[in-house]
Design an enzyme around this catalytic site. Sequence first.
Site, mmCIF file in Angstrom:
data_model
loop_
_atom_site.group_PDB
_atom_site.id
_atom_site.type_symbol
_atom_site.label_atom_id
_atom_site.label_comp_id
_atom_site.label_asym_id
_atom_site.label_seq_id
_atom_site.Cartn_x
_atom_site.Cartn_y
_atom_site.Cartn_z
ATOM 1 N N ASP A 1 0.874 -1.186 0.000
ATOM 2 C CA ASP A 1 0.000 0.000 0.000
ATOM 3 C C ASP A 1 0.907 1.230 0.000
ATOM 4 O OD1 ASP A 1 -2.229 1.905 0.547
ATOM 5 O OD2 ASP A 1 -3.322 0.079 1.070
ATOM 6 N N ASP B 1 3.729 2.783 -3.899
ATOM 7 C CA ASP B 1 2.716 3.480 -4.693
ATOM 8 C C ASP B 1 2.706 2.787 -6.048
ATOM 9 O OD1 ASP B 1 1.324 5.109 -6.420
ATOM 10 O OD2 ASP B 1 2.133 6.973 -5.599
ATOM 11 N N VAL B 2 1.582 2.174 -6.392
ATOM 12 C CA VAL B 2 1.558 1.361 -7.623
ATOM 13 C C VAL B 2 1.795 2.192 -8.877
ATOM 14 C CG1 VAL B 2 0.129 -0.530 -6.721
ATOM 15 C CG2 VAL B 2 -0.975 1.451 -7.809
ATOM 16 N N LEU C 1 -18.503 14.938 -15.780
ATOM 17 C CA LEU C 1 -17.451 15.231 -16.758
ATOM 18 C C LEU C 1 -17.258 16.741 -16.927
ATOM 19 C CD1 LEU C 1 -15.434 14.079 -18.787
ATOM 20 C CD2 LEU C 1 -17.281 14.009 -20.481
ATOM 21 N N TYR D 1 -13.665 6.812 -13.406
ATOM 22 C CA TYR D 1 -13.671 5.498 -12.729
ATOM 23 C C TYR D 1 -14.249 4.417 -13.659
ATOM 24 C CZ TYR D 1 -14.515 2.213 -8.825
ATOM 25 O OH TYR D 1 -14.526 1.126 -7.979
#
Length: 453
Positions: A243, A266-267, A303, A359
């Site tokens: 994580d 951090d990915v 948006l 998302y």
Amino acid sequence: MAPSKAAPDLYSSFLATAPGAFLAKQAGLPQPETLRRYRAGEPALPGPILLGGSGRLVDPTRELLSDYVFADTAGRATEAYGALVFDATGIESVPDLAQLFDFFQPAIRDLGPSGRVVVLGSTPEQAGSVSAQVAQRALEGFTRSVGKELRRGGTAQLVYLDPAAATAATGLASTLRFLLSAKSAYVDGQVIRVGAADSDLTAIDWNRPLDGKVAIVTGAARGIGATIAEVLARDGAHVICADVPQAGEALSATANLVHGTALALDVTAPDAAEKIATHLNERHGGTVDVLVHNAGITRDKTLANMDSARWNTVLNVNLLAPQQITESLVAAGALRAGSRVIDVSSIAGIAGNRGQTNYGTSKAGVIGLVQATAPALAEQEMTINAVAPGFIETAMTAAIPFATREAGRRMNSLLQGGQTVDVAETIAYFASPASNAVNGNIVRVCGQSLIGA
Ligand code: NAD
């Protein structure tokens, strides 16, 4: 395994009281069943399986599930059934579909609470004649409709088996054992495709299928990720809990709980895959058996009101990072034959959601990632699958405004939100060595949500 900081389901708590149940019944309000969930040592099903059909899988199914109790097929049930399983692989024409009616219509009333309906079919595109393909495809509408009719926590699923698969395939055994158990409590109305890859059934310990395996779970500090770490550890894996560095104490707490290791990561960092590879080299001989891309974020705005930072950060964490990390670890040989990659999509990636163009794009992209990568990984004896959770009781859903949250929670066949453990159990099913023929699937863990149906 309590969900972290989830908003309490006050309505369900109210219904659990005698006056609450009475009032809800009088007013015709939804009455969610308390779903039966997995507990070590309890039988997989609360009652016997009624098995029917005349296809090629009836006898092998009885053998694959030799430790289950089967009901006598002659006469009416003397106790509530735990499951109704029908082998529809013998259905080759539209008139043959009446076999479904003949089997299920008299028995469906005798299915007990949290009961299971499972229909077994042949992958339609590979089912042979046009007539057989039509009939096999029709099974989907039947199963999904049954799912919507069942009450008291019952679920219905369809499993399509590749006609080239051995009837005793472990992929079938693994899938049936998941669906015919309390582990699939919140999986409803799903279609799972099982391929032809085979493996050795005798080598599988169904209680600890991940013994000796190494797993990485991203976003493991809290929520769904923390529960995934717990369930994979329960199944025997050593879990590397990853994580962001800021997750600090929460991450250490998960790692300690599961007797695993914590990895601050951090990915989206350019060297994320390298950091994972270094960690694996230093402690685990350089390879990983199960990689779960769970880390995910929302940055909601319509948006018209969205700035590019919100767009980019969601796309980078939810989609680009899983793609790049998987590619890098395959190229580096850290993921190899037998490894499992599991992504976390969302029903927002299937149906779309207002205020979530970023998302929804990222989570639909995750589905694309699974579908595009599965064939190449299969050639290297790896699999990639995804779960698509619906409304799960977590900090993420607790942040939704009350009215929207209550609608999201109830608008599904099971009339309630899912628990983090429901997502984790589905991931554990994909992760099992016995699921080697389960590849390229997207399984929704959404209680058969009406959204995206
Ligand atoms: P959560 O916010 O409770 O936990 C997400 C975790 O990911 C956090 O610990 C966070 O620190 C970590 N994380 C965020 N960015 C990261 C990064 N760049 N690198 C590493 N870690 C990072 O969320 P959750 O509800 O547990 O959701 C987990 C996954 O399930 C997400 O992918 C989410 O999109 C998905 N999902 C959740 C729901 C739901 O109802 N909660 C529904 C559908 C899908």
